[in-house]
Design an enzyme around this catalytic site. Structure first.
Site, PDB file in Angstrom:
ATOM      1  N   LYS A 272       0.760  -1.169   0.030  1.00 35.74           N
ATOM      2  CA  LYS A 272       0.028  -0.023   0.152  1.00 35.74           C
ATOM      3  C   LYS A 272       0.947   1.208  -0.015  1.00 35.74           C
ATOM      4  CE  LYS A 272      -0.700   0.488   4.862  1.00 35.74           C
ATOM      5  NZ  LYS A 272      -1.748   0.212   6.056  1.00 35.74           N
ATOM      6  N   ARG A 320       9.795 -24.083  13.652  1.00 32.61           N
ATOM      7  CA  ARG A 320      10.465 -24.780  12.370  1.00 32.61           C
ATOM      8  C   ARG A 320       9.660 -25.436  11.535  1.00 32.61           C
ATOM      9  NH1 ARG A 320      15.006 -27.410  15.532  1.00 32.61           N
ATOM     10  NH2 ARG A 320      14.864 -25.293  16.719  1.00 32.61           N
TER      11      ARG A 320
END
EC number: 3.4.11.-
Length: 498
Positions: A272, A320
């Site tokens: 944006k 992870r």
């Protein structure tokens, strides 16, 4: 310092410091180059030119120093005169410290930041870190008057003209992102659960005209996201994978940022802001590692989105697992050329690279250098970890699955190993660029979040933006050889950043 509005202005104007307290901040040699005519209107009638010069003469930074100019209404503070090669030339960390300790109290205040033009971006982000947004102190809710801090830059050296409007707009957006990231990290889990996070993502998508892709709860299990589902299946608020995608016409490559809060803030900002030229996917891996009857147990085996099986030998090494699903999705479904995963992954990161430098692990020597340079330019410092999968990945060997999720020997570069676990789910021979940023230590200072990572990603990918300030701080050229100097011996492959 909660609920403080930051306003970046080309000129903060003049005011009696007794009605608008003032902090003048910069390196001593730069402070000496500020003409009295420029600061007179901000200091008089309380401070004379003679007093101003006397204060400068007393400063002896080691590494910093400060001197009050008038009671507790005006202060001048000096940054380190020089920094080492692994620090930011802006001395960003010292800026944050000095603002916290030296900015006079008041409802409406002013900071005059004196620096060279290349340090403007890092300096602004460092200023923002001194003003966290989140607080639940009871007194804060009773305050009705909004506090403001007006920031003016006085540039010295080359390119020392007035700060352009486009630069001020970029600084406003970037610092809002830094503070927003800190707010999300500071917000407790009972308020920032996966439901609320998805609401925030949907709101950003609405502002950008983007409908987010959301895969949630049992859908994750059905579609094979065993990492995210396995971590979050026992929580009251179900796990989710959410994606905000920006696919402009004419894009020549695809970038995926994989993580949680930091991806949310920076992805939205980049899209944006002044436009992002490449395909950009912000991939959110959202799961609460809760305890309960359905929780993952030691010795469970999960099938992850990559198709690889993982034996769980440490239920606390959950980050992870969700990131492995995220990067695999970015590779398989989004067709990413460049994947950057960002996470507070390992406590060992703080041991490996310290409290101030995030750790970077990547399959590209050039991108490793670019991350370090971007960190110095934006103040979010980065230092490399050892990338050597042929020596380290055997730490995850399992007799019953493709791998375990935690290392056998915690003395063998555990932060590198944790990153390699994620990389293994796109493959060590994958021809694209993979960058892993472990920000476990620098994401906090004391009990407060820093908003670390927003400035780093904006700087690293500045060349893909139309913003001139981000172009300036980006270390990458328009043409980047993403595989030059790699250690894995695969064919060189060129990719463009703009």
């Amino acid at each position: 310092m909660a609920s403080v509005g930051l306003q970046f202005q080309a000129s903060a104007g003049d005011a009696d410091p007794q009605s608008r307290p003032l902090l003048l901040l910069g390196q001593l040699q730069h402070l000496h180059r500020v003409p009295w005519s420029h600061v007179r209107g901000k200091l008089q009638p309380r401070v004379t030119e003679e007093l101003w010069q006397a204060a400068l003469a007393t400063l002896n930074p080691n590494p910093t120093d400060s001197c009050p100019l008038h009671l507790n209404c005006a202060t001048v503070a000096a940054l380190p005169s020089r920094v080492s090669r692994h620090n930011s030339p802006s001395a960003a960390h010292f800026i944050t410290r000095l603002v916290r300790t030296c900015l006079p109290p008041g409802t409406h205040r002013c900071i005059l930041m004196v620096c060279e033009q290349p340090e403007v971006f890092a300096s602004a982000c460092a200023l923002a870190r001194a003003f966290p947004l989140f607080t639940h102190r009871s007194g804060a809710s009773r305050r009705t008057e909004k506090k403001t801090v007006m920031v003016e830059f006085f540039l010295v050296g080359q390119d020392n003209g007035p700060v352009e409007v486009s630069t001020l707009q970029c600084l406003t957006s970037a610092t809002e992102g830094v503070r927003l990231a800190a707010r999300i990290v500071d917000t407790p889990c009972n308020e920032m659960n996966t439901d609320i996070f998805l609401e925030e993502i949907s709101q950003v998508g609405k502002e950008l005209g983007i409908i987010p892709t959301i895969i949630r709860d049992e859908q994750l299990k059905t579609k094979g996201f065993g990492g995210i589902y396995g971590v979050g299946k026992a929580a009251l608020h179900p796990p989710a994978l959410a994606v905000l995608s920006h696919t402009p016409d004419g894009a020549t490559q695809t970038i995926a940022w994989v993580g949680k809060g930091i991806v949310y803030d920076t992805g939205g900002l980049s899209i944006k802001g002044k436009g992002f030229k490449d395909n950009l996917h912000a991939v959110f891996c959202l799961a609460e590692n809760a305890v309960g009857p359905n929780a993952t147990r030691p010795d469970d085996i999960h099938l992850l989105y990559s198709g690889k099986t993982v034996e769980i030998n440490n239920t606390d090494a959950e980050g992870r697992l969700v990131l492995a699903d995220g990067v695999s999705y970015a590779c398989k479904d989004l067709g990413a050329d460049i994947i950057v995963d960002v996470a507070t992954l390992t406590g060992a990161q703080g041991i490996a690279t310290g409290k101030y430098h995030a750790a970077v692990l990547t399959n590209s020597a050039e991108w490793e250098a670019a991350c370090v340079k971007a960190g110095r330019k934006c103040g979010d410092l980065v230092h490399p970890l050892v990338y050597c999968p042929e020596l380290h990945f055997s730490e995850f060997t399992s007799a019953v699955a493709d791998m375990k999720n935690s290392v056998a020997d915690r003395d063998n570069s555990p932060s590198s190993c944790a990153g390699l676990f994620i990389a293994s789910h796109i493959g060590f021979d994958w021809p694209g660029v993979w960058v892993h940023l472990d920000i476990a230590a620098p994401v906090h200072t004391g009990e407060r979040a820093t908003g670390f990572g927003v400035a780093l990603l904006l700087a690293l990918f500045g060349r893909a933006s139309e913003d001139p300030l981000l172009n300036l701080v980006s270390p990458l050229d328009s043409e980047v050889d993403t595989q030059e100097g790699d250690d894995v011996g695969r064919d060189s492959k060129r990719r463009r950043l703009v």
